[in-house]
Design a protein around this motif. Structure first.
Motif, PDB file in Angstrom:
ATOM      1  N   MET A 138      22.431  68.335 -70.269  1.00 49.51           N
ATOM      2  CA  MET A 138      21.198  67.647 -70.612  1.00 49.51           C
ATOM      3  C   MET A 138      21.197  66.248 -70.007  1.00 49.51           C
ATOM      4  O   MET A 138      22.252  65.661 -69.779  1.00 49.51           O
ATOM      5  CB  MET A 138      21.034  67.556 -72.124  1.00 49.51           C
ATOM      6  CG  MET A 138      20.854  68.881 -72.781  1.00 49.51           C
ATOM      7  SD  MET A 138      20.676  68.663 -74.556  1.00 49.51           S
ATOM      8  CE  MET A 138      19.911  70.185 -74.987  1.00 49.51           C
ATOM      9  N   GLU A 139      20.009  65.740 -69.769  1.00 47.59           N
ATOM     10  CA  GLU A 139      19.878  64.384 -69.242  1.00 47.59           C
ATOM     11  C   GLU A 139      19.864  63.413 -70.413  1.00 47.59           C
ATOM     12  O   GLU A 139      18.998  63.487 -71.283  1.00 47.59           O
ATOM     13  CB  GLU A 139      18.595  64.260 -68.429  1.00 47.59           C
ATOM     14  CG  GLU A 139      18.484  62.936 -67.718  1.00 47.59           C
ATOM     15  CD  GLU A 139      17.278  62.860 -66.803  1.00 47.59           C
ATOM     16  OE1 GLU A 139      16.807  61.733 -66.573  1.00 47.59           O
ATOM     17  OE2 GLU A 139      16.818  63.907 -66.328  1.00 47.59           O
ATOM     18  N   VAL A 140      20.840  62.508 -70.426  1.00 48.36           N
ATOM     19  CA  VAL A 140      20.989  61.561 -71.518  1.00 48.36           C
ATOM     20  C   VAL A 140      21.133  60.154 -70.945  1.00 48.36           C
ATOM     21  O   VAL A 140      21.879  59.943 -69.993  1.00 48.36           O
ATOM     22  CB  VAL A 140      22.246  61.891 -72.368  1.00 48.36           C
ATOM     23  CG1 VAL A 140      22.532  60.807 -73.387  1.00 48.36           C
ATOM     24  CG2 VAL A 140      22.071  63.236 -73.060  1.00 48.36           C
ATOM     25  N   LEU A 141      20.418  59.230 -71.540  1.00 47.27           N
ATOM     26  CA  LEU A 141      20.546  57.821 -71.195  1.00 47.27           C
ATOM     27  C   LEU A 141      21.045  57.104 -72.443  1.00 47.27           C
ATOM     28  O   LEU A 141      20.378  57.133 -73.479  1.00 47.27           O
ATOM     29  CB  LEU A 141      19.196  57.245 -70.758  1.00 47.27           C
ATOM     30  CG  LEU A 141      19.129  55.735 -70.550  1.00 47.27           C
ATOM     31  CD1 LEU A 141      20.046  55.308 -69.403  1.00 47.27           C
ATOM     32  CD2 LEU A 141      17.706  55.302 -70.294  1.00 47.27           C
ATOM     33  N   GLU A 142      22.229  56.513 -72.361  1.00 43.11           N
ATOM     34  CA  GLU A 142      22.764  55.759 -73.486  1.00 43.11           C
ATOM     35  C   GLU A 142      22.292  54.320 -73.366  1.00 43.11           C
ATOM     36  O   GLU A 142      22.598  53.636 -72.405  1.00 43.11           O
ATOM     37  CB  GLU A 142      24.284  55.832 -73.509  1.00 43.11           C
ATOM     38  CG  GLU A 142      24.786  57.229 -73.825  1.00 43.11           C
ATOM     39  CD  GLU A 142      26.287  57.287 -73.950  1.00 43.11           C
ATOM     40  OE1 GLU A 142      26.809  56.773 -74.959  1.00 43.11           O
ATOM     41  OE2 GLU A 142      26.934  57.819 -73.021  1.00 43.11           O
ATOM     42  N   SER A 143      21.521  53.882 -74.343  1.00 39.63           N
ATOM     43  CA  SER A 143      20.919  52.557 -74.327  1.00 39.63           C
ATOM     44  C   SER A 143      21.795  51.546 -75.056  1.00 39.63           C
ATOM     45  O   SER A 143      22.421  51.865 -76.060  1.00 39.63           O
ATOM     46  CB  SER A 143      19.546  52.606 -75.012  1.00 39.63           C
ATOM     47  OG  SER A 143      19.022  51.308 -75.155  1.00 39.63           O
TER      48      SER A 143
END
Length: 90
Positions: A31-36
């Motif tokens: 999955m495409e995940v962006l950790e902010s």
């Protein structure tokens, strides 16, 4: 064809460890995940919209999450859930 989930994972300091662990599981599943690194819910929601993500998961602590669905047939929704409510990839 099912739309791929693309999510921003963000956390209050009390939820950072849990958010990072679950984000890694989703990444490993493709999955495409962006950790902010942003702290507030509103700031992270704006980031998710800017990046074209479908969801925001904001971890308040090790158990409580606010999930914002930004792209669904009803135009989006917000719900408070527990970590145990998530369907973790195997």
């Amino acid at each position: 064809m099912e739309q791929k989930v693309k999510a921003v994972f963000a956390a209050h300091p009390d939820g950072q460890e849990t958010a990072a662990r679950i984000a890694r599981a989703y990444l490993a599943a493709g999955m495409e995940v962006l950790e902010s690194q942003l702290e507030g819910l509103e700031e992270n929601q704006a980031l998710a919209v800017e990046k074209g993500m479908s969801h925001l998961l904001y971890f308040h602590d090790a158990e409580h999450i606010t999930m914002v669905s930004l792209m669904d047939e009803m135009g989006g929704f917000t719900v408070d859930i527990l970590v145990s409510d998530l369907q973790l990839p195997r």
